[in-house]
Design an enzyme around this catalytic site. Structure first.
Site, mmCIF file in Angstrom:
data_model
loop_
_atom_site.group_PDB
_atom_site.id
_atom_site.type_symbol
_atom_site.label_atom_id
_atom_site.label_comp_id
_atom_site.label_asym_id
_atom_site.label_seq_id
_atom_site.Cartn_x
_atom_site.Cartn_y
_atom_site.Cartn_z
ATOM 1 N N SER A 64 -0.209 7.189 -4.931
ATOM 2 C CA SER A 64 0.712 6.403 -3.898
ATOM 3 C C SER A 64 0.458 5.108 -4.082
ATOM 4 O O SER A 64 1.099 4.155 -3.473
ATOM 5 C CB SER A 64 0.156 6.711 -2.570
ATOM 6 O OG SER A 64 0.531 8.013 -1.970
ATOM 7 N N LYS A 67 3.738 3.259 -4.394
ATOM 8 C CA LYS A 67 4.479 2.800 -3.097
ATOM 9 C C LYS A 67 4.408 1.164 -3.241
ATOM 10 O O LYS A 67 4.998 0.332 -2.527
ATOM 11 C CB LYS A 67 4.113 3.175 -1.808
ATOM 12 C CG LYS A 67 4.349 4.698 -1.745
ATOM 13 C CD LYS A 67 3.904 5.233 -0.638
ATOM 14 C CE LYS A 67 3.930 6.612 -0.391
ATOM 15 N NZ LYS A 67 3.036 7.588 -0.983
ATOM 16 N N SER A 124 1.399 5.814 4.311
ATOM 17 C CA SER A 124 1.656 6.040 2.709
ATOM 18 C C SER A 124 2.745 7.246 2.781
ATOM 19 O O SER A 124 2.682 8.252 2.445
ATOM 20 C CB SER A 124 0.477 6.667 2.084
ATOM 21 O OG SER A 124 0.754 6.677 0.608
#
Length: 451
Positions: A64, A67, A124
């Site tokens: 993640s 992101k 997230s």
């Protein structure tokens, strides 16, 4: 270690150089076998000095941390004026179907840009990442190509994106150095939006959504960035922290657990701030992980207190969706890890044995510098003898009672530049190795010396 290594090579010639090379290879192999996912880097943002690097340019999965690039591209659109914080992004059926962690947005609904930012940073949310990708790139695939192109523009040569959220894809790879570059560029290029990374909760459909970046609450001075996890990557985190007006950015990848990752990050930042302060006043530390490396960063140092975002954090825009309870926030937990034939580190991961905690760091040893015998430990090398003595005193204070007979010694190494080595001497061989293990557990760098 740098100075001591040079001294050893001078005294023992090519044979010593070969021995040290073999030692370095064996230590690196041991580390890779223990945890092939691990990588880390610590950077002084103002100077670009790399204060610590371990596997920093090796291929890893971003999970993640991906992101952060999705957010970078969203911030660009806000800067261009093509979107506003209250603009609404459409939610497709494909986006809504993405697996957790997610915000559970409904197909056919819309999502405010500001809520999307907070959902990416705090929750997230994988579904929201696709919402952003489709709004900016038309499709997830095209947006991933745009992300990769942007990575090259930002100076991230070893990063390839295949999706906007970090879910498993064998072709989605990066390095700790590239993630540090992205972290710094987010702060430098969009200081007005950086405070979103410090938020730990936001409101959505009448609920308070909390994140899981514990470093923001537990590490003094930490004010932002991002966590990530998939099974293939281990536990990742990018962290920025400020102490005494100095900002560091650090990336840790491949933690065995979130807790051990956070503990290691805190240790790296603590060491980094000490070394950066020494470097800043003209002194320096010759240690195994003080690399002398430097990252090339764009002009313009970010403020240690970035500007607030355009709208007040915590003030949420109304949603058209009916309130619906969300499951507790959790890291990305895909059902299957990466596993295609093209997976660059799958075999290493398959061969590794999971561990409950990271193993003790190896104790470095220098070969005897002379025939007289005698053992000790070296904890640092400085250009200032007072700093060397101060660190040796700290090391002596941390030794157990059975090693209390160690004597502090600060000696000057030969060479064109004065270097003062901080040592504890008057030990036998077993005591020296035991002392080094004890000091490394206490968070100090150490190597065994025989002289």
């Amino acid at each position: 270690m740098v100075t001591a290594t040079i001294t050893t090579i001078r005294r023992h010639g090519i044979g010593a150089l070969a021995l040290l090379a073999c030692l370095a290879i064996s230590m690196a192999a041991g580390t890779a076998q223990a945890n092939p996912r691990y990588a880390a880097i610590v950077v002084d943002v103002e100077s670009g000095e790399v204060l610590h690097a371990a596997n920093a340019d090796e291929t890893r999965y971003p999970a993640s941390l991906t992101k952060m690039m999705t957010l970078y591209m969203l911030f660009e659109e806000l800067e261009r004026g093509s979107l506003q914080l209250d603009s609404r992004l459409p939610v497709s059926a494909y986006a809504a179907s993405r697996q957790a962690s997610k915000l559970y947005v409904k197909a056919g609904s819309t999502l405010p840009v500001e809520t999307a930012i907070q959902a990416l940073v705090i929750r997230s949310a994988n579904d929201v990442a696709v919402v952003v990708a489709e709004a900016l790139g038309g499709s997830e695939t095209n947006f991933a190509r745009m992300m990769t192109d942007k990575a090259r523009q930002l100076g991230m040569p070893r990063t390839t994106f295949r999706n906007p959220n970090g879910l498993p894809d064998a072709g989605q790879t990066t390095t700790a150095r590239d993630m540090a570059t992205l972290s710094i560029r987010l702060m430098q290029d969009f200081p007005q939006y950086y405070p979103y990374f410090s938020q730990t909760r936001f409101s959505w459909n009448g609920q308070t959504i909390s994140g899981h970046n514990r470093l923001l609450d537990n590490y003094p001075g930490a004010d932002g960035m991002k966590t990530g996890f998939i099974r293939a990557s281990g536990f990742n985190v990018a962290t920025s922290a400020v102490r005494d007006g100095r900002r560091l950015v650090s990336v840790v990848m491949g933690g065995f657990t979130a807790a051990s990752r956070d503990t290691h990050m805190a240790d790296l930042l603590d060491r980094g701030f000490v070394r950066a302060s020494l470097y800043g006043r003209g002194d320096w530390v010759a240690q195994a992980d003080f690399s002398g490396d430097r990252m090339s960063l764009p002009g313009g140092t970010p403020s240690t207190t970035p500007a607030p975002p355009a709208s007040q954090p915590g003030v949420q825009l109304a949603s058209l969706q009916a309130p619906e309870p969300l499951p507790p926030a959790q890291p990305d937990l895909p059902e299957t890890a990466q596993g295609s034939a093209a997976d660059p580190i799958r075999d290493l991961i398959a061969r590794s044995e999971p561990a409950a905690a990271a193993p003790d760091r190896a104790v470095h040893r220098l070969e005897p510098a002379g025939p007289t015998g005698g053992w000790g430990v070296q904890v640092g090398a400085f250009s200032d003898p007072d700093n060397a003595r101060s660190l040796a005193n700290r090391a002596a204070d941390r030794l157990t009672s059975e090693l209390a007979g160690a004597r502090i010694a600060v000696d000057e190494a030969g060479g064109p530049q004065k270097v003062f080595r901080a040592r504890l001497v008057n030990l036998d061989e077993n005591q020296a190795y035991r002392a080094c293990r004890s000091l490394t557990r206490e968070g100090m760098d150490c190597m065994v010396v025989n002289f």
